[in-house]
Design a protein around this motif. Sequence first.
Motif, PDB file in Angstrom:
ATOM      1  N   ALA A 134      -0.463   6.682  43.047  1.00  0.00           N
ATOM      2  CA  ALA A 134       0.445   7.251  42.048  1.00  0.00           C
ATOM      3  C   ALA A 134       1.573   6.285  41.731  1.00  0.00           C
ATOM      4  O   ALA A 134       1.964   6.120  40.572  1.00  0.00           O
ATOM      5  CB  ALA A 134       1.005   8.580  42.554  1.00  0.00           C
ATOM      6  N   ARG A 135       2.100   5.638  42.755  1.00  0.00           N
ATOM      7  CA  ARG A 135       3.175   4.667  42.523  1.00  0.00           C
ATOM      8  C   ARG A 135       2.683   3.509  41.656  1.00  0.00           C
ATOM      9  O   ARG A 135       3.371   3.085  40.728  1.00  0.00           O
ATOM     10  CB  ARG A 135       3.706   4.137  43.861  1.00  0.00           C
ATOM     11  N   GLU A 136       1.481   3.024  41.944  1.00  0.00           N
ATOM     12  CA  GLU A 136       0.922   1.927  41.149  1.00  0.00           C
ATOM     13  C   GLU A 136       0.696   2.354  39.699  1.00  0.00           C
ATOM     14  O   GLU A 136       0.783   1.545  38.783  1.00  0.00           O
ATOM     15  CB  GLU A 136      -0.402   1.449  41.766  1.00  0.00           C
ATOM     16  N   ALA A 137       0.407   3.623  39.481  1.00  0.00           N
ATOM     17  CA  ALA A 137       0.170   4.132  38.126  1.00  0.00           C
ATOM     18  C   ALA A 137       1.469   4.337  37.350  1.00  0.00           C
ATOM     19  O   ALA A 137       1.431   4.580  36.142  1.00  0.00           O
ATOM     20  CB  ALA A 137      -0.604   5.445  38.188  1.00  0.00           C
ATOM     21  N   GLY A 138       2.607   4.260  38.043  1.00  0.00           N
ATOM     22  CA  GLY A 138       3.889   4.395  37.356  1.00  0.00           C
ATOM     23  C   GLY A 138       4.657   5.667  37.657  1.00  0.00           C
ATOM     24  O   GLY A 138       5.687   5.933  37.031  1.00  0.00           O
ATOM     25  N   ALA A 139       4.179   6.473  38.614  1.00  0.00           N
ATOM     26  CA  ALA A 139       4.899   7.704  38.958  1.00  0.00           C
ATOM     27  C   ALA A 139       6.285   7.382  39.499  1.00  0.00           C
ATOM     28  O   ALA A 139       6.449   6.475  40.317  1.00  0.00           O
ATOM     29  CB  ALA A 139       4.106   8.502  39.993  1.00  0.00           C
ATOM     30  N   ARG A 140       7.273   8.153  39.054  1.00  0.00           N
ATOM     31  CA  ARG A 140       8.653   7.947  39.505  1.00  0.00           C
ATOM     32  C   ARG A 140       9.071   8.956  40.561  1.00  0.00           C
ATOM     33  O   ARG A 140      10.125   8.825  41.168  1.00  0.00           O
ATOM     34  CB  ARG A 140       9.598   8.002  38.303  1.00  0.00           C
ATOM     35  N   PHE A 141       8.257   9.973  40.754  1.00  0.00           N
ATOM     36  CA  PHE A 141       8.508  10.913  41.844  1.00  0.00           C
ATOM     37  C   PHE A 141       7.180  11.473  42.336  1.00  0.00           C
ATOM     38  O   PHE A 141       6.165  11.417  41.638  1.00  0.00           O
ATOM     39  CB  PHE A 141       9.467  12.035  41.413  1.00  0.00           C
ATOM     40  N   ILE A 142       7.214  12.013  43.555  1.00  0.00           N
ATOM     41  CA  ILE A 142       6.024  12.515  44.218  1.00  0.00           C
ATOM     42  C   ILE A 142       6.278  13.954  44.644  1.00  0.00           C
ATOM     43  O   ILE A 142       7.323  14.257  45.225  1.00  0.00           O
ATOM     44  CB  ILE A 142       5.704  11.667  45.477  1.00  0.00           C
ATOM     45  N   VAL A 143       5.314  14.823  44.363  1.00  0.00           N
ATOM     46  CA  VAL A 143       5.399  16.219  44.794  1.00  0.00           C
ATOM     47  C   VAL A 143       4.185  16.528  45.657  1.00  0.00           C
ATOM     48  O   VAL A 143       3.054  16.249  45.260  1.00  0.00           O
ATOM     49  CB  VAL A 143       5.446  17.187  43.588  1.00  0.00           C
ATOM     50  N   ALA A 144       4.436  17.089  46.842  1.00  0.00           N
ATOM     51  CA  ALA A 144       3.350  17.461  47.749  1.00  0.00           C
ATOM     52  C   ALA A 144       3.344  18.973  47.942  1.00  0.00           C
ATOM     53  O   ALA A 144       4.407  19.596  47.928  1.00  0.00           O
ATOM     54  CB  ALA A 144       3.518  16.763  49.088  1.00  0.00           C
ATOM     55  N   PRO A 145       2.177  19.572  48.147  1.00  0.00           N
ATOM     56  CA  PRO A 145       2.129  21.023  48.352  1.00  0.00           C
ATOM     57  C   PRO A 145       2.640  21.451  49.724  1.00  0.00           C
ATOM     58  O   PRO A 145       2.979  22.615  49.937  1.00  0.00           O
ATOM     59  CB  PRO A 145       0.644  21.363  48.187  1.00  0.00           C
ATOM     60  N   GLY A 146       2.687  20.511  50.660  1.00  0.00           N
ATOM     61  CA  GLY A 146       3.173  20.799  52.000  1.00  0.00           C
ATOM     62  C   GLY A 146       3.955  19.626  52.552  1.00  0.00           C
ATOM     63  O   GLY A 146       4.240  18.665  51.838  1.00  0.00           O
ATOM     64  N   LEU A 147       4.304  19.716  53.825  1.00  0.00           N
ATOM     65  CA  LEU A 147       5.098  18.664  54.463  1.00  0.00           C
ATOM     66  C   LEU A 147       4.369  18.190  55.717  1.00  0.00           C
ATOM     67  O   LEU A 147       4.225  18.951  56.673  1.00  0.00           O
ATOM     68  CB  LEU A 147       6.486  19.197  54.813  1.00  0.00           C
ATOM     69  N   THR A 148       3.878  16.949  55.681  1.00  0.00           N
ATOM     70  CA  THR A 148       3.214  16.367  56.842  1.00  0.00           C
ATOM     71  C   THR A 148       3.983  15.140  57.307  1.00  0.00           C
ATOM     72  O   THR A 148       4.694  14.497  56.522  1.00  0.00           O
ATOM     73  CB  THR A 148       1.771  15.948  56.524  1.00  0.00           C
ATOM     74  N   GLU A 149       3.818  14.808  58.566  1.00  0.00           N
ATOM     75  CA  GLU A 149       4.532  13.677  59.153  1.00  0.00           C
ATOM     76  C   GLU A 149       4.154  12.364  58.469  1.00  0.00           C
ATOM     77  O   GLU A 149       5.013  11.587  58.055  1.00  0.00           O
ATOM     78  CB  GLU A 149       4.205  13.606  60.653  1.00  0.00           C
ATOM     79  N   ALA A 150       2.850  12.103  58.334  1.00  0.00           N
ATOM     80  CA  ALA A 150       2.400  10.813  57.802  1.00  0.00           C
ATOM     81  C   ALA A 150       2.843  10.608  56.358  1.00  0.00           C
ATOM     82  O   ALA A 150       3.366   9.545  55.998  1.00  0.00           O
ATOM     83  CB  ALA A 150       0.883  10.705  57.914  1.00  0.00           C
ATOM     84  N   LEU A 151       2.629  11.616  55.518  1.00  0.00           N
ATOM     85  CA  LEU A 151       3.002  11.475  54.115  1.00  0.00           C
ATOM     86  C   LEU A 151       4.514  11.369  53.957  1.00  0.00           C
ATOM     87  O   LEU A 151       5.014  10.576  53.148  1.00  0.00           O
ATOM     88  CB  LEU A 151       2.470  12.651  53.300  1.00  0.00           C
ATOM     89  N   THR A 152       5.253  12.147  54.735  1.00  0.00           N
ATOM     90  CA  THR A 152       6.704  12.097  54.633  1.00  0.00           C
ATOM     91  C   THR A 152       7.233  10.724  55.037  1.00  0.00           C
ATOM     92  O   THR A 152       8.107  10.164  54.364  1.00  0.00           O
ATOM     93  CB  THR A 152       7.343  13.198  55.499  1.00  0.00           C
ATOM     94  N   ARG A 153       6.721  10.166  56.121  1.00  0.00           N
ATOM     95  CA  ARG A 153       7.156   8.826  56.530  1.00  0.00           C
ATOM     96  C   ARG A 153       6.850   7.793  55.449  1.00  0.00           C
ATOM     97  O   ARG A 153       7.661   6.925  55.146  1.00  0.00           O
ATOM     98  CB  ARG A 153       6.486   8.428  57.843  1.00  0.00           C
ATOM     99  N   ALA A 154       5.673   7.890  54.852  1.00  0.00           N
ATOM    100  CA  ALA A 154       5.295   6.941  53.802  1.00  0.00           C
ATOM    101  C   ALA A 154       6.180   7.107  52.574  1.00  0.00           C
ATOM    102  O   ALA A 154       6.613   6.121  51.964  1.00  0.00           O
ATOM    103  CB  ALA A 154       3.825   7.138  53.435  1.00  0.00           C
ATOM    104  N   ALA A 155       6.461   8.348  52.210  1.00  0.00           N
ATOM    105  CA  ALA A 155       7.283   8.606  51.025  1.00  0.00           C
ATOM    106  C   ALA A 155       8.709   8.130  51.233  1.00  0.00           C
ATOM    107  O   ALA A 155       9.309   7.506  50.341  1.00  0.00           O
ATOM    108  CB  ALA A 155       7.262  10.094  50.697  1.00  0.00           C
TER     109      ALA A 155
END
Length: 202
Positions: free
Chosen positions: A77-98
Motif C-alpha cells: 500500500a505504501r508503494e502504491a501511494g497510500a498516505r494512511f493505513i487502516v486495519a480491522p484489528g490490532l496485532t503486534e507485528a502489523l503495529t510494529r511495522a506501521a
Amino acid sequence: MTIEDVMQAAPVIPVLVLDGEHDPVALAETLVEAGLPVLEVTLRTSQALDAIRAMSRVPGAIVGAGTVLNEWQLFEAREAGARFIVAPGLTEALTRAAVATSLAYLPGVATAGDIMRGLEHGLNRFKFFPAESSGGLPAIRSLAAPFGNVRFCPTGGITEASAPDYLAEPAVSCIGGSWMVKKGMSLAAIGEAARRAASLAR
C-alpha cells in the motif's frame, strides 16, 4: 501527515470497495469536490492497489489503504501511494511495522484490552470496528470513560441516519461509512450523498 490530521480532514471517511464499476479517478474527483477528501480504499479487490495509485494523483485527495491485514500489505500500500493505513484489528507485528513507517496508522479495536495494547505502542487514535455489532455508541461511551485521551473513528454498520448521533459523541473524531458509494449508484448520486455527509456537524 498524522492520523489526527487524517481524522480531522472531514467528518466522514468513505470506505471504498472498488470492483471496476467506477473509474477510480472520476470517483475520487467526485468525492473530493463534494467535500470528502479522505478516501479509504479497502484491499478487498484485485483493483485496490491500482486504484490507490490512480486516486493519489487527484488534487486534494488523501488516499489510504483499508483492510490491511499484515506487513506485506502495508508495504504494498505504501508503494502504491497510500498516505494512511487502516486495519480491522490490532496485532503486534502489523503495529510494529506501521509505527516504523511514516504512514498514519489507524488500527481497529473493539475492547479495552485492544486499546491498552495500542497505548503501549504510543497510539491513541483507533478505528472502532465493527461499530454497530460491537455495541455502537453505548460501547464507545463506556470505553471513552477510562481512556480520556483516546479518540475513535467508528466504522461498520453506520448509516446516513445514524451518522449524526455518532459524530455528536465527544470521543468520536470522524466516522467511516460506505453508504455514499454503493453498487449501482451514479457519480451524480454519489456526489449528492457525499455532500450531505460532508455537511454533517461534529
